[in-house]
Scaffold this motif. Structure first.
Motif, PDB file in Angstrom:
ATOM      1  N   ASP A  89       8.961 -44.658  30.768  1.00  0.00           N
ATOM      2  CA  ASP A  89       8.024 -44.885  29.670  1.00  0.00           C
ATOM      3  C   ASP A  89       6.620 -45.180  30.204  1.00  0.00           C
ATOM      4  O   ASP A  89       5.630 -44.828  29.575  1.00  0.00           O
ATOM      5  N   VAL A  90       6.551 -45.835  31.332  1.00  0.00           N
ATOM      6  CA  VAL A  90       5.254 -46.122  31.954  1.00  0.00           C
ATOM      7  C   VAL A  90       5.468 -46.266  33.463  1.00  0.00           C
ATOM      8  O   VAL A  90       6.492 -46.778  33.916  1.00  0.00           O
ATOM      9  N   THR A 387       1.765 -47.490  23.668  1.00  0.00           N
ATOM     10  CA  THR A 387       0.829 -46.408  23.334  1.00  0.00           C
ATOM     11  C   THR A 387       1.372 -45.061  23.783  1.00  0.00           C
ATOM     12  O   THR A 387       1.362 -44.079  23.023  1.00  0.00           O
ATOM     13  N   LEU A 388       1.847 -44.993  25.025  1.00  0.00           N
ATOM     14  CA  LEU A 388       2.373 -43.732  25.546  1.00  0.00           C
ATOM     15  C   LEU A 388       3.615 -43.285  24.783  1.00  0.00           C
ATOM     16  O   LEU A 388       3.790 -42.097  24.494  1.00  0.00           O
ATOM     17  N   THR A 389       4.489 -44.222  24.441  1.00  0.00           N
ATOM     18  CA  THR A 389       5.701 -43.889  23.706  1.00  0.00           C
ATOM     19  C   THR A 389       5.357 -43.323  22.327  1.00  0.00           C
ATOM     20  O   THR A 389       5.951 -42.323  21.880  1.00  0.00           O
ATOM     21  N   ALA A 390       4.383 -43.939  21.664  1.00  0.00           N
ATOM     22  CA  ALA A 390       3.962 -43.457  20.344  1.00  0.00           C
ATOM     23  C   ALA A 390       3.351 -42.059  20.443  1.00  0.00           C
ATOM     24  O   ALA A 390       3.608 -41.188  19.601  1.00  0.00           O
ATOM     25  N   GLU A 391       2.539 -41.824  21.472  1.00  0.00           N
ATOM     26  CA  GLU A 391       1.914 -40.511  21.648  1.00  0.00           C
ATOM     27  C   GLU A 391       2.966 -39.435  21.911  1.00  0.00           C
ATOM     28  O   GLU A 391       2.873 -38.317  21.383  1.00  0.00           O
ATOM     29  N   ARG A 396       6.239 -34.803  19.940  1.00  0.00           N
ATOM     30  CA  ARG A 396       7.521 -34.168  19.669  1.00  0.00           C
ATOM     31  C   ARG A 396       7.676 -33.817  18.197  1.00  0.00           C
ATOM     32  O   ARG A 396       8.409 -32.885  17.836  1.00  0.00           O
ATOM     33  N   ALA A 397       6.978 -34.562  17.337  1.00  0.00           N
ATOM     34  CA  ALA A 397       7.095 -34.330  15.897  1.00  0.00           C
ATOM     35  C   ALA A 397       6.269 -33.153  15.416  1.00  0.00           C
ATOM     36  O   ALA A 397       6.435 -32.704  14.281  1.00  0.00           O
ATOM     37  N   LEU A 398       5.340 -32.647  16.266  1.00  0.00           N
ATOM     38  CA  LEU A 398       4.516 -31.523  15.863  1.00  0.00           C
ATOM     39  C   LEU A 398       5.371 -30.275  15.694  1.00  0.00           C
ATOM     40  O   LEU A 398       6.357 -30.079  16.417  1.00  0.00           O
ATOM     41  N   PRO A 399       4.984 -29.378  14.773  1.00  0.00           N
ATOM     42  CA  PRO A 399       5.700 -28.115  14.645  1.00  0.00           C
ATOM     43  C   PRO A 399       5.652 -27.315  15.949  1.00  0.00           C
ATOM     44  O   PRO A 399       4.685 -27.422  16.726  1.00  0.00           O
ATOM     45  N   ALA A 400       6.677 -26.532  16.213  1.00  0.00           N
ATOM     46  CA  ALA A 400       6.739 -25.722  17.433  1.00  0.00           C
ATOM     47  C   ALA A 400       5.510 -24.850  17.567  1.00  0.00           C
ATOM     48  O   ALA A 400       5.107 -24.180  16.620  1.00  0.00           O
TER      49      ALA A 400
END
Length: 407
Positions: A89-90, A387-391, A396-400
């Motif tokens: 994660d970091v 912060t990094l985990t949220a980013e 990953r949630a963005l459309p392909a």
């Protein structure tokens, strides 16, 4: 690698894990503090000793070692490959690697090289380029680590170091956090003077009234031992009963002993070698002297303060920021001129001056406990991890194809 419930997967990267040394001491404190909070801690290194906490694990990256420079560069490359393939994660780097989210900087190598060539190397050593390749490689690794986009935040242990980083690498001040090192307030305590300190003085044949000066560290040239030896004849003229204890090792140890003999210091300087009980050494002393040419902090200064000892050091020690020269000791220009160093040692070895400063020194050290320092440090690292985990989750949630197309 599976994620631990409720905790972050944190890599702490440093080539050599040991139980002694300033950077190693910090590494162990940090690993222990994060592990106690329930995070999954991995120390990535070339070699290691026993873990600082039962849950801490090691990733061992053996590298070829035909030379120090080659070994250093190879380890940095091995870390880069490992971090790419792992799922941390970091990542927190403690020096001489370029693949980390948080850089914990323990010194600016170009600054040290300049000071070394100007003050520590003789004409022959400069001519033949002593340590030139190793120094060049270390500086290039450092330069690469501070390139924009390679890190999220920089952690330093002194304002001295923060100013140096800004000047050398153009880092924005809002990307730097200054968190002074912390000291174990139970291990280093004035009460030890009556027990461990008295026992060591008795073992060494030191009278209760003898003013005992302590020099502690490795790398005698950088720490300023020669200047202190050169100052001792003047100190002894003013305080004939003074004694100097030199604790630590150096590859040129014999040369320093011979220099003391040439100055006719005799048994008034004692070379004790490496010891595992620095708390007893501070407890046996009356004044700590570290005329260092360059130390981003110097743990030993804070350990001396916690033990109630006044300190004579230089502006090039980051921990000098904690000293009030009116109450805690003397802060001199570096490199130290032996006459000025002798003057400061004579002044602060006065019994009444020492006694008057002890309580104030301890109070100042209590403001810089290991718990406070590690609490601030772990909070910073965990904020970067969040912060990094949220980013990453958002990505990953963005459309392909979204990120790739820039839509």
């Amino acid at each position: 690698m599976t994620r631990s419930a409720g905790g972050y997967r944190i890599a702490l990267v440093y080539a050599s894990h040991r139980q002694r040394g300033g950077a190693e001491q910090y590494l162990n404190q940090l690993a222990r503090s994060l592990a106690r909070l329930g995070h999954e801690i991995t120390i990535v290194c070339r070699r290691h000793e026993d873990p600082p906490h039962p849950s801490v694990r090691f990733v061992h990256l053996p590298v070829p070692s035909p030379s120090n420079a080659w070994r250093m560069w190879s380890f940095a490359r091995a870390v880069e490959r490992h971090v790419r393939s792992a799922d941390y994660d970091v990542v927190v780097g403690l020096g001489r690697t370029w693949s980390q989210d948080v850089i914990r900087c323990g010194g600016v190598h170009d600054t040290f090289l300049e000071l070394e060539r100007r003050y520590l190397l003789g004409p022959w050593e400069r001519w033949r380029g002593k340590g030139l390749l190793k120094g060049w490689v270390a500086a290039r690794i450092e330069e690469r680590a501070y390139q924009p986009g390679r890190y999220r935040h920089v952690l330093v242990n002194s304002e001295l170091l923060a100013r140096d980083l800004i000047a050398r690498h153009g880092i924005s001040r809002d990307q730097i956090s200054v968190i002074h090192n912390g000291v174990d307030l139970e291990r280093f305590h004035p009460r030890l003077r009556a027990t461990a300190g008295a026992a060591l003085r008795s073992e060494l044949g030191l009278a209760d009234a003898d003013p005992v000066l302590l020099f502690l560290g490795t790398g005698f040239a950088r720490k300023g031992l020669r200047a202190l030896l050169d100052a001792m004849p003047e100190v002894l003229r003013a305080r004939p009963e003074a004694r100097l204890l030199v604790v630590g090792t150096d590859k040129h140890n014999r040369g320093y002993r011979e220099h003391g003999e040439a100055l006719a210091l005799g048994d008034r300087v004692r070379f004790l070698g490496r010891r595992s009980d620095p708390e007893a050494c501070f407890a046996a002393a009356d004044l700590y002297v570290l005329p260092t040419l360059y130390d981003s902090f110097a743990y030993s200064i804070l350990e001396a303060m916690a033990s109630g000892l006044p300190v004579v050091t230089t502006l090039n020690a980051g921990a000098s920021e904690l000293l009030d020269p009116r109450e805690h000791g003397a802060v001199l220009e570096a490199p130290c001129a032996p006459p000025r160093l002798a003057e400061a040692v004579i002044e602060w070895s006065d019994p009444q001056r020492r006694a008057a400063s002890a309580a104030s020194l301890r109070r100042r050290a209590e403001q810089h406990s290991e718990e406070r320092s590690m609490g601030e440090t772990t909070a910073l690292i965990l904020e970067v991890a969040r912060t990094l985990t949220a980013e990453r989750a958002a990505a990953r949630a963005l459309p392909a194809g979204w990120a790739a197309s820039g839509s």
